[in-house]
Design a protein around this motif. Sequence first.
Motif, PDB file in Angstrom:
ATOM      1  N   VAL A   9     -61.576  64.138   4.648  1.00 58.03           N
ATOM      2  CA  VAL A   9     -61.385  65.380   5.405  1.00 58.03           C
ATOM      3  C   VAL A   9     -62.745  65.965   5.793  1.00 58.03           C
ATOM      4  O   VAL A   9     -62.987  66.316   6.954  1.00 58.03           O
ATOM      5  N   SER A  10     -63.662  66.047   4.813  1.00 59.26           N
ATOM      6  CA  SER A  10     -64.982  66.604   5.098  1.00 59.26           C
ATOM      7  C   SER A  10     -65.752  65.726   6.081  1.00 59.26           C
ATOM      8  O   SER A  10     -66.491  66.237   6.924  1.00 59.26           O
ATOM      9  N   SER A  12     -64.464  64.012   8.471  1.00 57.95           N
ATOM     10  CA  SER A  12     -63.958  64.287   9.816  1.00 57.95           C
ATOM     11  C   SER A  12     -64.601  65.562  10.364  1.00 57.95           C
ATOM     12  O   SER A  12     -64.910  65.653  11.556  1.00 57.95           O
ATOM     13  N   GLY A  13     -64.814  66.542   9.478  1.00 61.37           N
ATOM     14  CA  GLY A  13     -65.486  67.781   9.886  1.00 61.37           C
ATOM     15  C   GLY A  13     -66.917  67.526  10.309  1.00 61.37           C
ATOM     16  O   GLY A  13     -67.395  68.058  11.319  1.00 61.37           O
ATOM     17  N   GLN A  17     -68.495  68.162  14.102  1.00 58.28           N
ATOM     18  CA  GLN A  17     -69.650  69.041  14.321  1.00 58.28           C
ATOM     19  C   GLN A  17     -70.810  68.270  14.948  1.00 58.28           C
ATOM     20  O   GLN A  17     -71.566  68.817  15.749  1.00 58.28           O
ATOM     21  N   GLY A 118     -74.298  77.191  14.997  1.00 55.34           N
ATOM     22  CA  GLY A 118     -72.934  77.141  14.463  1.00 55.34           C
ATOM     23  C   GLY A 118     -72.560  75.735  14.043  1.00 55.34           C
ATOM     24  O   GLY A 118     -72.010  75.520  12.954  1.00 55.34           O
ATOM     25  N   GLY A 122     -71.862  74.440  10.247  1.00 49.24           N
ATOM     26  CA  GLY A 122     -70.566  73.803   9.966  1.00 49.24           C
ATOM     27  C   GLY A 122     -70.762  72.445   9.316  1.00 49.24           C
ATOM     28  O   GLY A 122     -70.061  72.086   8.369  1.00 49.24           O
ATOM     29  N   ALA A 125     -71.797  72.922   5.701  1.00 48.34           N
ATOM     30  CA  ALA A 125     -70.673  73.313   4.837  1.00 48.34           C
ATOM     31  C   ALA A 125     -69.864  72.087   4.422  1.00 48.34           C
ATOM     32  O   ALA A 125     -69.456  71.962   3.259  1.00 48.34           O
ATOM     33  N   ASN A 126     -69.671  71.157   5.362  1.00 54.51           N
ATOM     34  CA  ASN A 126     -68.917  69.933   5.047  1.00 54.51           C
ATOM     35  C   ASN A 126     -69.690  69.042   4.075  1.00 54.51           C
ATOM     36  O   ASN A 126     -69.085  68.421   3.195  1.00 54.51           O
ATOM     37  N   ALA A 128     -71.781  70.111   1.827  1.00 52.87           N
ATOM     38  CA  ALA A 128     -71.683  70.769   0.520  1.00 52.87           C
ATOM     39  C   ALA A 128     -70.350  70.428  -0.142  1.00 52.87           C
ATOM     40  O   ALA A 128     -70.298  70.147  -1.350  1.00 52.87           O
ATOM     41  N   ALA A 129     -69.276  70.410   0.658  1.00 56.11           N
ATOM     42  CA  ALA A 129     -67.956  70.082   0.112  1.00 56.11           C
ATOM     43  C   ALA A 129     -67.940  68.654  -0.411  1.00 56.11           C
ATOM     44  O   ALA A 129     -67.421  68.386  -1.504  1.00 56.11           O
ATOM     45  N   THR A 132     -69.862  68.356  -3.736  1.00 53.52           N
ATOM     46  CA  THR A 132     -69.105  68.917  -4.865  1.00 53.52           C
ATOM     47  C   THR A 132     -68.033  67.932  -5.323  1.00 53.52           C
ATOM     48  O   THR A 132     -67.875  67.683  -6.524  1.00 53.52           O
TER      49      THR A 132
END
Lengths: 145, 113
Positions: A9-10, A12-13, A17, A118, A122, A125-126, A128-129, A132
């Motif tokens: 999922v991340s 794909s983000g 971006q 932006g 974005g 953030a992905n 970082a996910a 984690t």
Amino acid sequence: MSLFGSISVSASGMEAQRIRAELIAENMANADTTRTPNGGPYRRKDAVFTTAPVQNSFAGTLAEFNAGGTQGVTVSSVTVDQSDPERRYLPGHPDADADGYVAFPKINPAEEMVDLMGASRGYEANVAAISTVKDMIGRSLELFK
Amino acid sequence: MSLASGGLDLGSYLTWLARRQEVVASNIANADTPGYRTRDVGMPGDFSSVFAQFTPVVEEAQGLVTRNDGNNVSIDRESRLLAENDIRFNLATQLLKDKIKGIRSAIEEGRSS
């Protein structure tokens, strides 16, 4: 689905971006382009984001449908700005019309820079996910040590 | 002694956390998708349900501000959940690890560990 699903999922983000950032770079590089293969000046491009399932197997899609919730993102289309180009008075220019005006792309560098920030945030953030989730997977592997 | 001793089913708690992390990752990935609504996995409300099996239920998160494009993802909320899940996962794996250690010690008749 598992923790590995979150990584997809991340990812794909991140991909979405990155495509957005690429389009912004293209827009900025062509901010003064007056000739294109289709004729006329370059036109601003923008990415359209849409939710999309990340599973490509039937079982995965079924599980996702039953559970609901997790969806990745994809660039479903690229919109091309159809508004009138900016006209500048440059009589000596090879692309000038009979009145001496040249059609330039309607691109605002400030707007592109804000968009680029932006996209970059974005992407971060992905990332970082993912890191984690990677730690979580690592810890569950250590359970039997 | 079983892994679910003490009534707390750590295995399904970990599953719940993994599911939640997945939903958070999905929210972050869709932070710029027009019309996307933030999702969340239901938290076991009362303490008694902590001792039952966790069944993750995905629902729409409430009380978030919707932007002009119909998207209501708050990146601050998602980063908080990301960090929170990590800590919870850390705690749960630590507890589970200790339990496994106990079982292993019993198998080896207390000779090791």
